[in-house]
Structures are given as structure tokens and as C-alpha cells.
Design an enzyme around this catalytic site. Structure first.
Site, PDB file in Angstrom:
ATOM      1  N   ASP A  38      -2.098  -5.594  -3.451  1.00 33.22           N
ATOM      2  CA  ASP A  38      -2.522  -4.308  -3.456  1.00 33.22           C
ATOM      3  C   ASP A  38      -2.087  -3.570  -5.135  1.00 33.22           C
ATOM      4  O   ASP A  38      -1.290  -3.956  -6.019  1.00 33.22           O
ATOM      5  CB  ASP A  38      -1.605  -3.236  -2.613  1.00 33.22           C
ATOM      6  CG  ASP A  38      -2.435  -3.074  -1.351  1.00 33.22           C
ATOM      7  OD1 ASP A  38      -3.379  -4.133  -1.352  1.00 33.22           O
ATOM      8  OD2 ASP A  38      -1.927  -2.623  -0.372  1.00 33.22           O
ATOM      9  N   LYS A  60      -7.490  -0.477  -3.234  1.00 36.14           N
ATOM     10  CA  LYS A  60      -8.511   0.073  -2.826  1.00 36.14           C
ATOM     11  C   LYS A  60      -9.015   1.181  -3.973  1.00 36.14           C
ATOM     12  O   LYS A  60      -8.264   1.649  -4.690  1.00 36.14           O
ATOM     13  CB  LYS A  60      -8.149   0.916  -1.456  1.00 36.14           C
ATOM     14  CG  LYS A  60      -7.838  -0.164  -0.509  1.00 36.14           C
ATOM     15  CD  LYS A  60      -7.931   0.609   0.695  1.00 36.14           C
ATOM     16  CE  LYS A  60      -7.190  -0.671   1.903  1.00 36.14           C
ATOM     17  NZ  LYS A  60      -6.172  -0.120   2.541  1.00 36.14           N
ATOM     18  N   MET A 173       0.706  10.867  -0.995  1.00 30.20           N
ATOM     19  CA  MET A 173      -0.530  11.079  -1.066  1.00 30.20           C
ATOM     20  C   MET A 173      -1.217  12.422  -0.933  1.00 30.20           C
ATOM     21  O   MET A 173      -2.007  12.959  -0.221  1.00 30.20           O
ATOM     22  CB  MET A 173      -1.456  10.334   0.155  1.00 30.20           C
ATOM     23  CG  MET A 173      -1.139   8.761  -0.133  1.00 30.20           C
ATOM     24  SD  MET A 173      -1.605   7.617   1.315  1.00 30.20           S
ATOM     25  CE  MET A 173      -0.481   7.865   2.273  1.00 30.20           C
TER      26      MET A 173
END
Ligand SMILES: C[S@@+](CC[C@H](N)C(=O)[O-])C[C@H]1O[C@@H](n2cnc3c(N)ncnc32)[C@H](O)[C@@H]1O
Length: 250
Positions: A38, A60, A173
């Protein structure tokens, strides 16, 4: 020669500092045939995998998480069935907002055995390494770890519960909702409540901003602090140790 069996290892890469990986993670990487990694996993760790192993970036992009997760799940199964030992290297701890469990379940449904190596999770390591104590004995009852935004981009409802409590809070986040979050904590905890925002924690590129909930969003804009970042809220931040030089510790 014994035929390989398909296998998935979900491995935590820690918060970023190349020294903050476990011995077990290194040993698993040394046996990998394929590493799917990742964006938050430090690429230096790929050096532990055999030269002959395949290294595939599966980080992502914003807004496409669902389709990309489906593609990653399918890739894990296809690679493992070669047959191969697939190492899924993820930032922090794979079970903390990391979809590690989901990937292990998907693999198991396809008959692929799996294991898991914990990693040092950013909500624990990043504030502590920035000199912020989340939980001191006899002072706090505990601390919250929440995501700032939900899948549909709405604000996490538990933030209100956290704001009503007295315990420190770590938000992952949450940068897109920073101003709204600060307003919420100003309402419930008052204008003197402290906050900190730490980007790229534990790395030489780390940026830290500390201040009152009323001023932090402005300070963050001024310093150009952005994701990936952790937001910390709580009065323990007033005992912050700005000179704790842990980023360059051996
Ligand atoms: C999808 S979550 C994954 C968390 C990860 N599994 C963990 O245990 O740390 C990604 C978020 O974690 C936070 N994060 C992860 N590593 C960080 C770091 N080194 N510095 C600051 N925030 C970090 C940021 O809020 C980022 O948007």
C-alpha cells in the site's frame, strides 16, 4: 520437491519509520513470492523480500476505494493460486482501518490459508513519538480512536460522543473535515481545548501543528499540512514535549 500451497500473510508495516517494523514481519517478507503493498507502507521494506519476488503497488486513489478493494481481493486470490505465498504489506496495523480482516476472510472463502502479523499502529505511535501522551495513569480514563469520515463522506457520529467526554481522541482520515471537527470540540469542550495535527508521523518529512481548537485549522492551512495526517484532541497536549527528538532516534 514439495508443491507450494497458496498462502496469504497480512503484514503490518508500522507508521513509516523504517525501524518500526517487527522481526516477524521481516521474516515473513523474506519468504514472499509476491508482495502487494500500500501507499503507507515504506518501500524500503520491499528490500527484505527475495529479489525474485514480484512487488506490486496496490495503493488506493481517493473516491475509488470500493472498486479497488474488489480488484485487490481478486488479485490476492489469483496470485496465491499460482501457487504462491502472497504478502499483503499494509501501513500501521492491518486491522486498524486497514481491511486486513476483510482480505483474510476473502482468501479463506477461496480456500487460501492466511496469517497475520500485527504492525505498530499510527494512532498509538504517531502522537506518542510527537511527545503527546494519550493516557497517563490516574489522569485519563482512556482515549478514543475514530475515523473522521464515513464511507459516504459524512461526519462520524461517535465524534459527538467523544466530544462530550473528557478523554483524549485520535482521529484518522479526518483532514477533509478538520474545521467542522474543531467547531464541534469547541462547542462541547470549550475554546481552550488543545489539538494537534501530525502529517507523515515518524518520517523525516513529518510536520506537526499544535494549538487551540479555535486556531488549528488556520495554522494547518498556513503550514500546508495535509494527508496522511492524524488529528489529536485533548488537554494532555498542553504537556506536549516539542523537543522530543524521536524522528531521528536510532
Ligand atoms: C486507512 S487508515 C490506515 C491506518 C493504519 N492501518 C494504521 O494502523 O495506522 C490511513 C490513515 O491513517 C493515518 N496515518 C497512517 N500513518 C500515518 C502517519 N505516519 N502519520 C500520520 N497519519 C498516519 C492517516 O489519518 C491516514 O489517512
Amino acid at each position: 520437491m514439495k508443491r507450494k500451497t497458496p498462502k496469504l500473510s497480512v503484514v503490518g508495516a508500522g507508521p513509516g519509520d523504517p525501524g518500526l517494523i517487527t522481526l516477524k514481519a521481516i521474516k515473513v517478507l523474506q519468504r514472499a513470492d509476491v508482495v502487494l503493498y500500500d501507499a503507507l507502507a515504506n518501500v524500503e521494506f520491499l528490500g527484505y523480500a527475495p529479489k525474485s519476488s514480484e512487488k506490486i503497488f496496490v495503493g488506493k486513489r481517493p473516491g475509488l476505494h470500493h472498486q479497488q478493494q474488489t480488484a485487490i481481493n481478486e488479485m490476492i486470490v489469483a496470485q496465491a493460486n499460482k501457487p504462491a505465498h502472497v504478502v499483503r504489506l499494509k501501513g500501521g496495523d492491518p486491522m486498524v482501518f486497514g481491511r486486513g480482516h476483510e482480505e483474510l476472510v476473502h482468501a479463506a472463502r477461496h480456500g487460501i490459508s492466511g496469517d497475520y502479523v500485527p504492525g505498530i499502529s499510527s494512532p498509538l505511535a504517531v502522537p506518542a513519538l510527537a511527545g503527546i501522551s494519550l493516557c497517563s495513569r490516574n489522569e485519563q480514563e482512556g482515549f478514543w480512536v475514530l475515523t473522521g469520515t464515513l464511507k459516504d463522506q459524512s461526519l462520524t457520529k461517535d465524534l459527538i460522543l467523544a466530544a462530550k467526554s473528557s478523554s483524549p481522541l485520535v482521529i484518522l482520515m479526518g483532514m477533509k473535515k478538520l474545521e467542522t471537527i474543531m467547531k464541534l470540540f469547541e462547542t462541547y469542550r470549550g475554546a481552550h481545548e488543545m489539538a494537534a495535527v501530525i502529517q507523515n508521523g515518524t518520517l523525516p518529512t513529518e510536520k506537526r501543528v499544535v494549538g487551540r481548537v479555535t486556531e488549528i485549522a488556520q495554522k494547518v492551512k498556513k503550514r500546508g499540512v495535509s494527508s496522511p495526517a492524524i488529528i489529536v484532541i485533548g488537554h494532555t497536549i498542553s504537556q506536549y514535549l516539542p523537543k522530543l527528538d524521536v524522528v531521528n532516534a536510532p
